[in-house]
Design a protein around this motif. Structure first.
Motif, PDB file in Angstrom:
ATOM      1  N   GLY A 169       0.824  -1.202   0.000  1.00 44.52           N
ATOM      2  CA  GLY A 169       0.000   0.000   0.000  1.00 44.52           C
ATOM      3  C   GLY A 169       0.853   1.245   0.000  1.00 44.52           C
ATOM      4  N   PRO A 170       0.243   2.398  -0.262  1.00 45.55           N
ATOM      5  CA  PRO A 170       1.005   3.653  -0.384  1.00 45.55           C
ATOM      6  C   PRO A 170       1.569   4.137   0.947  1.00 45.55           C
ATOM      7  N   MET A 171       2.565   5.006   0.852  1.00 47.01           N
ATOM      8  CA  MET A 171       3.221   5.557   2.034  1.00 47.01           C
ATOM      9  C   MET A 171       2.229   6.246   2.963  1.00 47.01           C
ATOM     10  N   SER A 172       1.236   6.954   2.402  1.00 43.87           N
ATOM     11  CA  SER A 172       0.287   7.692   3.247  1.00 43.87           C
ATOM     12  C   SER A 172      -0.556   6.759   4.108  1.00 43.87           C
ATOM     13  N   VAL A 173      -0.851   5.564   3.605  1.00 40.29           N
ATOM     14  CA  VAL A 173      -1.598   4.592   4.407  1.00 40.29           C
ATOM     15  C   VAL A 173      -0.698   4.028   5.505  1.00 40.29           C
ATOM     16  N   LEU A 174       0.562   3.798   5.169  1.00 39.70           N
ATOM     17  CA  LEU A 174       1.499   3.232   6.140  1.00 39.70           C
ATOM     18  C   LEU A 174       1.912   4.223   7.216  1.00 39.70           C
ATOM     19  N   PHE A 175       2.150   5.483   6.814  1.00 34.72           N
ATOM     20  CA  PHE A 175       2.767   6.444   7.729  1.00 34.72           C
ATOM     21  C   PHE A 175       1.961   7.723   7.940  1.00 34.72           C
ATOM     22  N   GLY A 176       0.780   7.820   7.349  1.00 38.27           N
ATOM     23  CA  GLY A 176      -0.031   9.018   7.498  1.00 38.27           C
ATOM     24  C   GLY A 176       0.188   9.989   6.348  1.00 38.27           C
ATOM     25  N   ASP A 177      -0.685  10.985   6.297  1.00 40.18           N
ATOM     26  CA  ASP A 177      -0.653  11.941   5.180  1.00 40.18           C
ATOM     27  C   ASP A 177       0.644  12.743   5.097  1.00 40.18           C
ATOM     28  N   ASP A 178       1.330  12.945   6.234  1.00 38.00           N
ATOM     29  CA  ASP A 178       2.591  13.688   6.190  1.00 38.00           C
ATOM     30  C   ASP A 178       3.665  12.966   5.391  1.00 38.00           C
ATOM     31  N   ALA A 179       3.488  11.669   5.154  1.00 34.40           N
ATOM     32  CA  ALA A 179       4.459  10.925   4.343  1.00 34.40           C
ATOM     33  C   ALA A 179       4.546  11.493   2.933  1.00 34.40           C
ATOM     34  N   LYS A 180       3.491  12.157   2.489  1.00 34.45           N
ATOM     35  CA  LYS A 180       3.511  12.756   1.151  1.00 34.45           C
ATOM     36  C   LYS A 180       4.455  13.955   1.068  1.00 34.45           C
TER      37      LYS A 180
END
Length: 101
Positions: A80-91
């Protein structure tokens, strides 16, 4: 590994670990339970040089978010995408952030 170990009069062991597998090779005189090793990582040097070269050639923007590059790889692994793994700040994570770790 045996030839290098003999040439440098030392013991050599190299290991690589991925998300699913681990591989290792060592000179035949390595005793994994008794020997101690100086840990090191040479990939940081190679990665840093490659990143800086790509930036110098305008192939990579050090300050652009990395999620467009990383998310397809994570999705292909079924993570899954980084935002799902680490939250929206991962973007907001950039190559410059990662290079400074």
């Amino acid at each position: 590994a045996n030839a290098r170990a003999h040439h440098y009069q030392c013991k050599i062991a190299i290991g690589v670990q991925t998300a699913t597998d681990a591989y290792s090779v060592g000179s035949n005189n390595v005793d994994a339970e008794r020997d101690t090793f100086a840990w090191g990582s040479v990939t940081k040097l190679l990665t840093g040089a490659a990143v800086l070269r790509a930036a110098e050639r305008a192939q990579l923007d050090l300050d652009a978010p990395v999620y467009p590059l990383v998310d397809p790889q994570l999705n292909a692994l079924g993570i899954g995408p980084m935002s799902v793994l680490f939250g929206d700040d991962a973007k907001l994570i950039t190559t410059r952030h990662l290079a400074g770790m």
